[in-house]
Design an enzyme around this catalytic site. Structure first.
Site, mmCIF file in Angstrom:
data_model
loop_
_atom_site.group_PDB
_atom_site.id
_atom_site.type_symbol
_atom_site.label_atom_id
_atom_site.label_comp_id
_atom_site.label_asym_id
_atom_site.label_seq_id
_atom_site.Cartn_x
_atom_site.Cartn_y
_atom_site.Cartn_z
ATOM 1 N N ASP A 170 0.875 -1.167 0.000
ATOM 2 C CA ASP A 170 0.000 0.000 0.000
ATOM 3 C C ASP A 170 0.920 1.226 0.000
ATOM 4 O O ASP A 170 2.136 1.108 0.191
ATOM 5 C CB ASP A 170 -0.891 -0.036 1.245
ATOM 6 C CG ASP A 170 -1.694 1.242 1.431
ATOM 7 O OD1 ASP A 170 -2.402 1.637 0.495
ATOM 8 O OD2 ASP A 170 -1.579 1.848 2.511
ATOM 9 N N ASP A 182 -0.192 5.257 0.925
ATOM 10 C CA ASP A 182 -0.464 6.253 1.973
ATOM 11 C C ASP A 182 -0.615 5.583 3.331
ATOM 12 O O ASP A 182 -1.410 4.648 3.492
ATOM 13 C CB ASP A 182 -1.749 7.019 1.648
ATOM 14 C CG ASP A 182 -1.662 7.771 0.343
ATOM 15 O OD1 ASP A 182 -1.102 8.868 0.331
ATOM 16 O OD2 ASP A 182 -2.155 7.248 -0.683
ATOM 17 N N ASP A 212 -1.296 -0.658 6.095
ATOM 18 C CA ASP A 212 -1.391 -0.044 7.420
ATOM 19 C C ASP A 212 -2.799 0.035 7.983
ATOM 20 O O ASP A 212 -2.976 0.451 9.131
ATOM 21 C CB ASP A 212 -0.849 1.393 7.346
ATOM 22 C CG ASP A 212 -1.804 2.312 6.588
ATOM 23 O OD1 ASP A 212 -2.383 3.240 7.196
ATOM 24 O OD2 ASP A 212 -1.993 2.096 5.376
#
Length: 218
Positions: free
Chosen positions: A8, A10, A167
């Site tokens: 991922d 951001d 995250d």
């Protein structure tokens, strides 16, 4: 057997919230809407630009104004691709990517950030050449947590064994739906306690990730 690592973006490799926050406040204030704090903006990130704008409007009680939403989205996207100057790599990311490269592990990006802004920020940070495949939120017909973007990333890499690193709740669900091992970076934009999220491993320091990846791929 081709092994690979998919990230991922951001909240995982980069902290882009300051740039997103600044761009959002600029377009909101232009339309007479009160600005947001950085933490508010950070909490809206994860499902792509449209959902981000919808969450901004919902926070101001204006979620029913679809024409305003469309105007704000167009204004925001016009700024988004050049909104890179406040964005930083998380500590240890650059060294981690170098180590994975030395370990001959192909890498890719699977993010809900639109593909144009994704390419722009990776180039600005000097890490665009690290990734063989980049899938953005507008690359496929569906976005995470639907598994399609992650499965498309795997297919384009011709990988037979991967680890997905993210995250957030969105990333956790994406990995679960795709049946892919998931490594959770705990210092990103997550709102749910770690023990309540599906994950195969968790880490808070990117120096730990290369060994963790090797373990998950073994």
């Amino acid at each position: 057997m081709t092994k690979a690592v998919i990230f991922d973006l951001d909240g995982t490799l980069i902290d882009s919230a300051p740039d997103i926050h600044a761009a959002a406040n600029k377009v909101m204030m232009h339309r007479g809407i009160a600005p947001f704090t950085l933490e508010e903006a950070r909490s809206f990130v994860g499902h792509g630009a449209l959902v981000f704008i919808e969450r901004c409007l919902a926070a101001r009680g204006r979620q029913a104004e679809t024409a305003l939403r469309d105007q704000l989205l167009a204004d925001f996207l016009a700024l988004y691709e050049s909104a890179v100057h406040l964005t930083k790599l998380y500590p240890g990311v650059a060294s981690c990517l170098d180590t994975l490269t030395k370990d001959a592990l192909p890498m890719a990006i699977c993010t809900n950030k639109p593909e144009g802004p994704t390419q722009a920020v990776l180039s600005h940070l000097g890490i665009d050449q690290k990734f063989e495949v980049i899938i953005g939120g507008d690359t496929t017909p569906k976005r995470k947590p639907d598994p399609l973007p992650l499965l498309e990333t795997i297919a384009r890499m011709k990988a037979t064994q991967v680890v997905f690193v993210g995250d957030s709740e969105v990333d956790s669900e994406t990995a679960r739906h795709a049946g892919v091992p998931f490594a959770l970076y705990t210092e990103g934009y997550r709102k749910t306690p770690v023990d309540q999220l599906h994950h195969d491993a968790a880490f808070d320091n990117f120096a730990e990730l290369p060994a963790l990846v090797q373990r998950l791929l073994s």
